[in-house]
Design a protein around this motif. Structure first.
Motif, short mmCIF file in Angstrom:
data_model
loop_
_atom_site.label_atom_id
_atom_site.label_comp_id
_atom_site.label_asym_id
_atom_site.label_seq_id
_atom_site.Cartn_x
_atom_site.Cartn_y
_atom_site.Cartn_z
N ASP A 12 0.81 -1.23 0.00
CA ASP A 12 0.00 0.00 0.00
C ASP A 12 0.84 1.28 0.00
OD1 ASP A 12 0.84 0.07 2.61
OD2 ASP A 12 -1.16 -0.07 3.50
N GLU A 13 2.16 1.12 -0.01
CA GLU A 13 3.04 2.28 -0.15
C GLU A 13 3.55 2.42 -1.60
OE1 GLU A 13 5.18 2.63 4.19
OE2 GLU A 13 5.75 0.90 2.97
N CYS A 14 3.03 1.54 -2.46
CA CYS A 14 3.53 1.50 -3.84
C CYS A 14 2.46 1.87 -4.86
CB CYS A 14 4.00 0.09 -4.19
SG CYS A 14 5.35 -0.48 -3.15
N VAL A 15 2.90 2.51 -5.93
CA VAL A 15 2.03 2.74 -7.08
C VAL A 15 2.69 2.12 -8.31
CG1 VAL A 15 2.97 5.06 -7.49
CG2 VAL A 15 0.78 4.42 -8.49
N VAL A 16 1.86 1.48 -9.11
CA VAL A 16 2.32 0.81 -10.33
C VAL A 16 1.88 1.62 -11.55
CG1 VAL A 16 1.95 -1.24 -11.76
CG2 VAL A 16 2.34 -1.49 -9.29
N PHE A 17 2.77 1.76 -12.52
CA PHE A 17 2.46 2.42 -13.79
C PHE A 17 2.38 1.36 -14.87
CE2 PHE A 17 3.13 6.79 -12.39
CZ PHE A 17 3.80 6.57 -11.20
#
Ligand code: BG6
Ligand code: MG
Length: 214
Positions: free
Chosen positions: A162-167
């Motif tokens: 939940d600390e990560c964002v995926v592109f």
């Protein structure tokens, strides 16, 4: 709070999705059939073997494992011919500026690609130095939409999902991010990437502020 950014490669940082499509199309044509651009969407983010299995099914063609291996190798040789000629000019618009900005803002960066050719592409396009960790098709056993590639990236960077964002530009990749418990920024069209939290046409449309607002 988002602290880490995980990037798909093909179709997000570089326009290699076009080369994959050309090579698969050529392979299908040699077997006497074709497939559509809409079908091609289903190949994005999917591993080499699984892509081949889908294409053979579309053509109604059955092959032995040995034949499949030869076909995948042939497709890859055409693809590698194209990517070894790539230059930094083929990095998609806004990529270098966005990666520079988020790095400066303190975010950690990892690659999360299904490709076994990520090394050649990153080297040809001068993008390797942006990444704290690299995870690609040589390091995972399960293909997107399984979240393995992104969970591995998060773990290597030392952050919780939940600390990560995926592109991601692929339907399978967005699904992988969501299944992994991460935010997903879709690169492409809203009507295609329906599960993404946000969809933009390219990294040139994003700023550090957009990450803070996720
Ligand atoms: C993904 C692409 O990044 O990598 C897929 O979106 C491709 O189209 C997959 O099949 C595997 O790539 P490679 O380079 O290992 O054949
Ligand atoms: Mg992609």
């Amino acid at each position: 709070l988002i602290k880490a950014c995980l990037f798909d490669l093909d179709g997000v940082l570089v326009d290699t999705a076009v080369y994959h499509y050309q090579a698969w199309k050529r392979l299908a044509n040699t077997m006497g059939f074709d497939f559509t651009e809409a079908q091609n969407e289903q190949l994005k983010g999917v591993s080499r073997v699984e892509s081949l299995n889908k294409i053979l099914a579309w053509g109604g063609v059955e092959k032995t494992d040995a034949e499949k291996e030869a076909l995948a190798t042939l497709k890859n040789s055409w693809y590698v011919d194209m990517i070894t000629k790539m230059t930094p000019a083929e990095v998609l618009p806004g990529t270098v500026d966005f990666l520079t900005a988020i790095h400066k803002a303190g975010y950690k960066l990892a690659l999360g690609s299904a490709s076994k050719n990520s090394g050649i592409i990153l080297e040809r396009t001068n993008l390797a130095h942006f990444f704290d960790e690299l995870v690609d098709g040589n390091m995972v056993t399960k293909s997107k939409p399984d979240p393995e590639v992104f969970l591995k990236g998060a773990e290597l960077l030392g952050f919780k999902p939940d600390e990560c964002v995926v592109f991601e530009d692929a339907v399978a990749g967005v699904e992988a991010a969501k299944r992994g418990g991460m935010k997903a920024i879709g690169i492409g069209e809203k009507s295609v990437l329906t599960e993404a939290d946000v969809v933009v046409s390219g990294l040139d449309k994003l700023t550090v502020k957009d990450l803070e607002e996720l």
